[in-house]
Design a protein around this motif. Sequence first.
Motif, PDB file in Angstrom:
ATOM      1  N   VAL A   7     -13.992   7.381   3.157  1.00 40.85           N
ATOM      2  CA  VAL A   7     -13.591   7.850   4.491  1.00 40.85           C
ATOM      3  C   VAL A   7     -14.069   9.291   4.674  1.00 40.85           C
ATOM      4  O   VAL A   7     -13.705  10.179   3.907  1.00 40.85           O
ATOM      5  N   ILE A  17      -4.919  11.519  11.100  1.00 43.42           N
ATOM      6  CA  ILE A  17      -5.699  10.313  10.747  1.00 43.42           C
ATOM      7  C   ILE A  17      -4.899   9.437   9.787  1.00 43.42           C
ATOM      8  O   ILE A  17      -4.813   8.218   9.950  1.00 43.42           O
ATOM      9  N   PRO A  22     -10.718   8.981   0.575  1.00 41.25           N
ATOM     10  CA  PRO A  22     -10.910   9.872   1.723  1.00 41.25           C
ATOM     11  C   PRO A  22     -11.517  11.215   1.289  1.00 41.25           C
ATOM     12  O   PRO A  22     -11.109  11.779   0.276  1.00 41.25           O
ATOM     13  N   LEU A  51      -9.103  -0.785   5.670  1.00 40.82           N
ATOM     14  CA  LEU A  51      -8.581   0.077   4.600  1.00 40.82           C
ATOM     15  C   LEU A  51      -7.504  -0.651   3.803  1.00 40.82           C
ATOM     16  O   LEU A  51      -7.386  -0.481   2.592  1.00 40.82           O
ATOM     17  N   ALA A  52      -6.716  -1.479   4.512  1.00 41.79           N
ATOM     18  CA  ALA A  52      -5.650  -2.225   3.825  1.00 41.79           C
ATOM     19  C   ALA A  52      -6.247  -3.279   2.889  1.00 41.79           C
ATOM     20  O   ALA A  52      -5.678  -3.581   1.844  1.00 41.79           O
ATOM     21  N   ALA A  53      -7.392  -3.823   3.280  1.00 44.37           N
ATOM     22  CA  ALA A  53      -8.002  -4.892   2.487  1.00 44.37           C
ATOM     23  C   ALA A  53      -8.872  -4.368   1.342  1.00 44.37           C
ATOM     24  O   ALA A  53      -9.211  -5.126   0.422  1.00 44.37           O
ATOM     25  N   ALA A  54      -9.225  -3.093   1.388  1.00 44.82           N
ATOM     26  CA  ALA A  54     -10.132  -2.551   0.369  1.00 44.82           C
ATOM     27  C   ALA A  54      -9.439  -2.382  -0.979  1.00 44.82           C
ATOM     28  O   ALA A  54      -8.228  -2.186  -1.050  1.00 44.82           O
ATOM     29  N   ARG A 100     -13.756  12.298   7.140  1.00 46.33           N
ATOM     30  CA  ARG A 100     -12.866  12.632   8.263  1.00 46.33           C
ATOM     31  C   ARG A 100     -12.902  14.089   8.682  1.00 46.33           C
ATOM     32  O   ARG A 100     -12.071  14.534   9.450  1.00 46.33           O
ATOM     33  N   ALA A 118      -7.963   0.254  10.207  1.00 47.48           N
ATOM     34  CA  ALA A 118      -6.714   0.209   9.421  1.00 47.48           C
ATOM     35  C   ALA A 118      -6.664  -1.071   8.583  1.00 47.48           C
ATOM     36  O   ALA A 118      -6.267  -1.039   7.411  1.00 47.48           O
ATOM     37  N   ASP A 119      -7.076  -2.188   9.180  1.00 51.45           N
ATOM     38  CA  ASP A 119      -7.086  -3.455   8.433  1.00 51.45           C
ATOM     39  C   ASP A 119      -8.116  -3.421   7.307  1.00 51.45           C
ATOM     40  O   ASP A 119      -7.880  -3.943   6.218  1.00 51.45           O
ATOM     41  N   LEU A 133      -0.738   1.930  12.073  1.00 49.88           N
ATOM     42  CA  LEU A 133      -1.456   0.695  12.421  1.00 49.88           C
ATOM     43  C   LEU A 133      -1.295  -0.361  11.330  1.00 49.88           C
ATOM     44  O   LEU A 133      -1.135  -1.546  11.610  1.00 49.88           O
ATOM     45  N   GLN A 134      -1.343   0.090  10.081  1.00 51.06           N
ATOM     46  CA  GLN A 134      -1.207  -0.878   8.980  1.00 51.06           C
ATOM     47  C   GLN A 134       0.191  -1.478   8.950  1.00 51.06           C
ATOM     48  O   GLN A 134       0.364  -2.655   8.676  1.00 51.06           O
ATOM     49  N   VAL A 139      -9.944   3.117  -1.742  1.00 46.63           N
ATOM     50  CA  VAL A 139     -10.239   3.946  -0.559  1.00 46.63           C
ATOM     51  C   VAL A 139     -10.295   5.392  -1.020  1.00 46.63           C
ATOM     52  O   VAL A 139      -9.345   5.886  -1.635  1.00 46.63           O
ATOM     53  N   ILE A 183       0.851  -1.207   0.000  1.00 48.73           N
ATOM     54  CA  ILE A 183       0.000   0.000   0.000  1.00 48.73           C
ATOM     55  C   ILE A 183       0.879   1.246   0.000  1.00 48.73           C
ATOM     56  O   ILE A 183       1.813   1.351   0.798  1.00 48.73           O
ATOM     57  N   LEU A 189     -13.982   8.884  10.503  1.00 48.34           N
ATOM     58  CA  LEU A 189     -12.769   9.013  11.315  1.00 48.34           C
ATOM     59  C   LEU A 189     -12.628  10.452  11.810  1.00 48.34           C
ATOM     60  O   LEU A 189     -13.181  11.374  11.191  1.00 48.34           O
ATOM     61  N   GLY A 190     -11.879  10.639  12.863  1.00 50.64           N
ATOM     62  CA  GLY A 190     -11.609  11.995  13.369  1.00 50.64           C
ATOM     63  C   GLY A 190     -12.904  12.767  13.601  1.00 50.64           C
ATOM     64  O   GLY A 190     -13.884  12.238  14.138  1.00 50.64           O
ATOM     65  N   ASP A 191     -12.909  14.036  13.165  1.00 53.98           N
ATOM     66  CA  ASP A 191     -14.104  14.867  13.337  1.00 53.98           C
ATOM     67  C   ASP A 191     -15.268  14.392  12.467  1.00 53.98           C
ATOM     68  O   ASP A 191     -16.400  14.852  12.632  1.00 53.98           O
ATOM     69  N   SER A 202      -7.586  -0.049  14.866  1.00 52.72           N
ATOM     70  CA  SER A 202      -6.814  -1.100  14.173  1.00 52.72           C
ATOM     71  C   SER A 202      -7.693  -1.903  13.225  1.00 52.72           C
ATOM     72  O   SER A 202      -7.243  -2.313  12.161  1.00 52.72           O
TER      73      SER A 202
END
Lengths: 99, 137
Positions: free
Chosen positions: B27, A14, B136, B128-131, B29, B125-126, A21-22, B134, A3, B60-62, B122
Motif C-alpha cells: 500500500v 486511510i 503499508p 486487503l482483507a483477502a490478502a 499512501r 478494503a475487500d 469498510l472491512q 499487506v 483481521i 491510497l490517499g496522497d 470498498s
Amino acid sequence: MSILHIIRNRNDGIALDTIRLQSESDGNGDVGVLLIHDAVLDIADGIASVFPTGVKLHALSADCDARGISQVDEACVYACVDYDAMLELVFKYDRVITW
Amino acid sequence: MKQIDTKQVGTKQVGTKQVGTKQVIIVIRHSPFNTSRNAEGLRMSVGLTLKNDVVSVVFLGDGVYHASTRLNPKLIGAHICDQEFEMFNMLGCGLFADEIALERAGIAESELRDGVKGISASEIADMLAAADVVIPF
C-alpha cells in the motif's frame, strides 16, 4: 478470516476507512483494532465512535500511560492491553495489518 | 526451490511442483514528494516478485499522485520510479488506485500510468482483507 489492524499514527484516515469498510463487508469475520504509539491519543477524540459496533478496539496500556491517558473510557475501548496481551492478539488473529 | 505444505491457503501449480504462493499487497499512501518512502516501497515490491508470490500495489490517499503521469519529481530530485512501473507491467503485477482519492487529487483515468486501474474503496478494503500479507508504506 479475522483481521487485526495495528494503528500507530493519529488521525490515520486511510486506515480508519479501510477498517470501517472491512467491518461493514460481509464475510470478513472478526475485525480488531489495536492502537499503539501516538494513535492512542485518538481515544480522547472519540475514535471508538468511528467504527461500527462489532469492531474490537484495543489500546496498548504502556503507550496510554506514557502519554498521560490514564482514564481510558472503558465504555468505548474494548480493552487496554499490555505487551503480553498484544502478542496474544497478534497470534490470535489470522491477518495483521500494521498501518 | 522450497517445498511448501500444499495444505497452505493459496497454492498454485508451477511446473510439476505445488508451490505455496501468497497474495502480497503493498500500500502506497503518501505523496511521492519529500520522502523516499514510496520509492522504497515500489523497489521492495519489485523484489518481492522474485518469489512465486502474487504481488499487487495499491495507491491510497496522497499515494495516488505516484500513479499519475503528470508528475515530474525529477525537478526536485525525487525518485520517479519509471523502471519499477515498467517492471510491474512486464511481470503482470496488479496496480490499483482508489477512485475517490483520484477524484480528490484531480487525476483523470487517462492520466494514470500504464497498468494502473482505478477501483472503489470498498473493493480495495475487500482486497486487503483477502490478502495474505499487506505492507503499508
